[in-house]
Design an enzyme around this catalytic site. Sequence first.
Site, mmCIF file in Angstrom:
data_model
loop_
_atom_site.group_PDB
_atom_site.id
_atom_site.type_symbol
_atom_site.label_atom_id
_atom_site.label_comp_id
_atom_site.label_asym_id
_atom_site.label_seq_id
_atom_site.Cartn_x
_atom_site.Cartn_y
_atom_site.Cartn_z
ATOM 1 N N GLY A 148 41.520 -11.673 4.804
ATOM 2 C CA GLY A 148 40.507 -12.095 3.855
ATOM 3 C C GLY A 148 39.162 -11.469 4.170
ATOM 4 N N CYS A 149 38.283 -11.451 3.183
ATOM 5 C CA CYS A 149 36.982 -10.792 3.355
ATOM 6 C C CYS A 149 36.119 -11.511 4.386
ATOM 7 C CB CYS A 149 36.274 -10.671 2.011
ATOM 8 S SG CYS A 149 36.165 -12.218 1.066
ATOM 9 N N PHE A 150 35.967 -12.832 4.254
ATOM 10 C CA PHE A 150 35.200 -13.578 5.245
ATOM 11 C C PHE A 150 35.842 -13.463 6.625
ATOM 12 C CE2 PHE A 150 33.598 -16.405 1.675
ATOM 13 C CZ PHE A 150 32.277 -16.012 1.793
ATOM 14 N N ALA A 151 37.169 -13.576 6.671
ATOM 15 C CA ALA A 151 37.873 -13.519 7.947
ATOM 16 C C ALA A 151 37.661 -12.182 8.644
ATOM 17 C CB ALA A 151 39.361 -13.780 7.728
#
Length: 345
Positions: A148-151
Site C-alpha cells: 500500500g502507498c502509506f505502508a
Amino acid sequence: MKVAIIGATGYGGIELIRLLEQHPYFSIASLHSFSQVGECITNVYPHFQNVLVHTLQEIDAEEIVKEAEIVFLATPAGVSAELTPKLLAVGLKVIDLSGDFRMKDPFIYEQWYKRAAAKEEILSKAVYGLSEWKRSEVQNANLIANPGCFATAALLATLPLVRSGIIEEDSIIIDAKSGVSGAGKTPTTMTHFPELYDNLRIYKVNEHQHVPEIEQMLAEWNRETKPITFSTHLIPISRGIMVTLYAKVKREMEIEQLQKLYEETYEQSAFVRIRTQGEFPSPKEVRGSNYCDMGIAYDERTGRVTVVSVIDNMMKGAAGQAIQNANIIAGLEETTGLQHMPLYL
C-alpha cells in the site's frame, strides 16, 4: 516481455499505462476493463491520443496468456482475490496493486478489510513486494502483493530502526498525509472539491487497513514490535504522501549515528534518497518519480527520533513500485523504465 493490465481505467491503471509505454523492455499486450469493454482507451482518456491504440477487452485468462507473461491487477480489494487463481492457473505472473494478498493471516485481513479473504493456498504463494527489503523473494515469485502507498512510505522509514533494535518496541507513532488520488477514481463527499479545498481531514482513525500490513512487516524483522499508532489525513493536493515517524530510542544516541544507519541501509537502493543532516523533504520533490526521500532528526530532550518520508502515492506507492517489482522478476535493473526526474512544477 509482453504485459497486460486489468483495471486499466482506474488511476493506478492509467499510471501503469504511462510508465509501460515508455519502458524499454516491457510492452502492453492488452488492456482490460469491467465496465468499458469495447471502448478505445483514447475515448476514455484523450491524453493517450497518438500515443497508444488499445481497445478495452474482457477479462479472460486463457486469452491473456496467449500474448502476455505478466499481468498487473489495478483492481479493488475483493476483485483481485477472485481473478488471481485463474490467472496463476494458466501460467501468468501476477502483480496485484490491491490489498488482497498482503496479509498472511486471512482472519486479520477480514477484520480490517471487512470482506472475505482470498483462499489460504493463494495467500501462501504471495510475496510482499516492498522492493528494497524483499528483492530475493520477489525475484522468484509468481504472485506479488504490491504494498500500500502509506505502508510503503511508513515501512521504508521505520524498518531501519526496527531491524537495528535501537527503539522502544511500543513507541512507534506514524502520522501520514496523502493527496486525494490515493482515495481512487470514484468520488465521495470527502474527496469532493468544495469539501477538500482549503481544508484538511483525518480519516479511518485507528482503523486504516494499512495498519496490519505495516505491523506484519515490522514483526518479520523484530518479533518484539508492538502495535503501532497510525493516523491518516487527506490533504488538498492531487498526488503525494508525507509520513512522519516518531519513536523513542532505548539509549542516548547522536544524530550522526542515526544518519549513518539510514545511509548505510539504503546505499544500494537507487530509489531511496537520504537528505543531508538537518534537511527534510516535501512531496513536491518526488512528484512523478519512483523516489522515496527521507530526512532524520533526533531530540536529545525526549529521546525521540523523527523520520520524514515522502513518496508519490501513484508511483512508489503504486504503479512505480509494481514495475520495479516486474523489473526484478524479469532480471532487469530495478531502475529500468523508472528513471524519471521528479516533476517539481
